[in-house]
Design a protein around this motif. Structure first.
Motif, short mmCIF file in Angstrom:
data_model
loop_
_atom_site.label_atom_id
_atom_site.label_comp_id
_atom_site.label_asym_id
_atom_site.label_seq_id
_atom_site.Cartn_x
_atom_site.Cartn_y
_atom_site.Cartn_z
N SER A 29 -44.25 -4.57 46.64
CA SER A 29 -43.83 -5.03 45.32
C SER A 29 -42.83 -4.03 44.76
O SER A 29 -42.72 -2.90 45.24
N GLY A 30 -42.11 -4.45 43.74
CA GLY A 30 -41.15 -3.57 43.10
C GLY A 30 -39.71 -3.96 43.42
O GLY A 30 -39.44 -4.79 44.30
N THR A 31 -38.80 -3.35 42.68
CA THR A 31 -37.37 -3.62 42.86
C THR A 31 -36.59 -2.32 43.00
O THR A 31 -37.02 -1.27 42.51
N VAL A 32 -35.46 -2.41 43.66
CA VAL A 32 -34.56 -1.26 43.81
C VAL A 32 -33.13 -1.76 43.62
O VAL A 32 -32.73 -2.76 44.21
N SER A 33 -32.39 -1.07 42.76
CA SER A 33 -30.97 -1.39 42.63
C SER A 33 -30.15 -0.18 43.03
O SER A 33 -30.52 0.96 42.74
N LEU A 34 -29.05 -0.43 43.71
CA LEU A 34 -28.11 0.61 44.12
C LEU A 34 -26.79 0.34 43.43
O LEU A 34 -26.18 -0.72 43.64
N LEU A 35 -26.39 1.26 42.55
CA LEU A 35 -25.14 1.12 41.81
C LEU A 35 -25.07 -0.24 41.11
O LEU A 35 -24.02 -0.89 41.05
N GLY A 36 -26.23 -0.66 40.59
CA GLY A 36 -26.28 -1.90 39.84
C GLY A 36 -26.46 -3.15 40.67
O GLY A 36 -26.53 -4.26 40.12
N HIS A 37 -26.58 -3.02 42.00
CA HIS A 37 -26.73 -4.17 42.89
C HIS A 37 -28.13 -4.18 43.50
O HIS A 37 -28.66 -3.13 43.86
N ASP A 38 -28.70 -5.36 43.62
CA ASP A 38 -30.04 -5.51 44.18
C ASP A 38 -30.04 -5.12 45.67
O ASP A 38 -29.32 -5.72 46.48
N LEU A 39 -30.85 -4.12 46.00
CA LEU A 39 -30.84 -3.58 47.36
C LEU A 39 -31.28 -4.61 48.40
O LEU A 39 -30.79 -4.61 49.53
N PHE A 40 -32.21 -5.48 48.04
CA PHE A 40 -32.78 -6.40 49.01
C PHE A 40 -32.04 -7.73 49.09
O PHE A 40 -32.09 -8.42 50.11
N ASN A 41 -31.34 -8.10 48.02
CA ASN A 41 -30.61 -9.37 48.02
C ASN A 41 -29.12 -9.21 48.31
O ASN A 41 -28.43 -10.20 48.56
N GLU A 42 -28.63 -7.96 48.23
CA GLU A 42 -27.22 -7.69 48.52
C GLU A 42 -27.13 -6.58 49.57
O GLU A 42 -26.48 -5.56 49.38
N ARG A 43 -27.79 -6.82 50.69
CA ARG A 43 -27.95 -5.79 51.72
C ARG A 43 -26.61 -5.26 52.25
O ARG A 43 -26.41 -4.05 52.36
N ASN A 44 -25.73 -6.16 52.62
CA ASN A 44 -24.47 -5.71 53.23
C ASN A 44 -23.66 -4.86 52.27
O ASN A 44 -23.11 -3.82 52.66
#
Length: 319
Positions: free
Chosen positions: A58-73
């Motif tokens: 569970s939980g969420t992670v964003s990298l530089l404002g982008h969802d890590l798991f939904n915007e992998r590339n």
């Protein structure tokens, strides 16, 4: 904008082991951030989640404002990861490995940048060897080079200097400082706490999958680290109940050479050194020598993770 925003991150493995428990953490953009914890604390699980090789429960992670798991590339093109495990293709040279790695990130190899990486990581003279001919330390440095070929905005270093000799470790850190000064965010896990204290401007400490603290390094050392006055009498001092009563609040401790007392702060923020010293002299007499020992990050780490028996830092308070 933050480099990472981690919210409510948990990981429970199929065997029931809870590696992370509702961890929330913000890593500022441009920071040199230390992620510390004892073995089994959950550091590697968190790193593997950030590297997208392990899925959280569970939980969420964003990298530089982008969802890590939904915007992998998008995220992976902006992140470089140096894992603990050394994995390499034994049949290619370091330069070939770096060229292939560039392609994996969708980049055309930048030969000038590859030359600089090989040079800064002391691999130039080994650039024509097959990877299987490299020592363990060279292979680890090659992992660092691989993580940097695409000039990522964020670099994750998971125990990067394990097996690297002191001189090369220092050169690696000089290089990492330069990258950080140029704006690269660096997230570091290490058991060399002196390195973390010297290099990092922020620190998070986790244990048993839970976050114990996360704050700027200076704030941690200012608010949690303690200082001790040590007095050398040439022998251990036997403390009586009366001594403890008379020095209540100073946490008197007998050491191999005398006694040490915890220093505090007055209302205006000044050290209580003089008052503490006078109280000790009144109780035990003038010492042969005296001084102050301040806790370092290792002392704070051990106290927070409760792995040092509670009072070891005071017990070590001596010249």
């Amino acid at each position: 904008m933050n480099a990472f925003e981690i919210n409510g991150l948990s990981k429970v493995y199929e065997n029931g082991n809870r590696a992370l428990n509702d961890v929330s953490l913000t890593v500022p953009k441009g920071s040199f951030y230390a992620l510390l914890g004892p073995n089994g604390a959950g550091k590697s699980t968190m790193i593997n989640i950030l590297a997208d090789t392990v899925r959280p429960s569970s939980g969420t992670v964003s990298l530089l404002g982008h969802d890590l798991f939904n915007e992998r590339n998008w995220c992976k093109r902006r992140m470089g990861v140096v894992p603990q495990e050394i994995a390499f293709d034994p049949f290619f040279t370091p330069r070939e490995v770096l060229r292939f790695t560039s392609g994996l990130f969708g980049c055309k190899p930048d030969e000038a940048w590859l030359d600089e990486l090989l040079d800064r990581l002391e691999l130039t003279v080994h650039a024509g060897k097959k990877a299987r001919q490299l020592s363990g330390g060279m292979r680890r440095r090659l992992l660092v080079a691989q993580a940097l070929v695409h000039r990522p905005e964020l670099v994750i270093l998971d125990e990067p200097t394990a097996g690297v000799d002191v001189e090369l470790r220092r050169k690696l850190w000089d290089f990492m400082r330069e990258l950080n000064d140029a704006g690269t965010t660096i997230l570091l896990t290490t058991h060399y706490l002196d390195e973390a204290e010297e290099l990092c401007d922020h620190v998070a400490i986790i244990d048993h999958g839970a976050l114990l603290t996360a704050q700027p390094m200076r704030a941690l050392m200012r608010d949690i680290a303690s200082s001790y006055l040590w007095l050398n009498y040439g022998q251990a001092v036997t403390l009586t109940d009366a001594d403890h009563d008379a020095l209540a609040g100073l946490e008197p401790r007998s050491s191999d050479e005398g006694v040490c007392l915890k220093l505090g702060r007055s209302e205006n923020g000044d050290s209580t050194f003089h008052q503490t010293y006078q109280a000790a002299v009144a109780r035990f007499g003038p010492p042969l020598d005296a001084g102050v020992r301040s806790e370092d990050l290792e002392d704070v780490f051990l106290r927070l993770t409760r792995r040092a028996g509670g009072d070891d830092a005071a017990a070590e308070c001596k010249s």
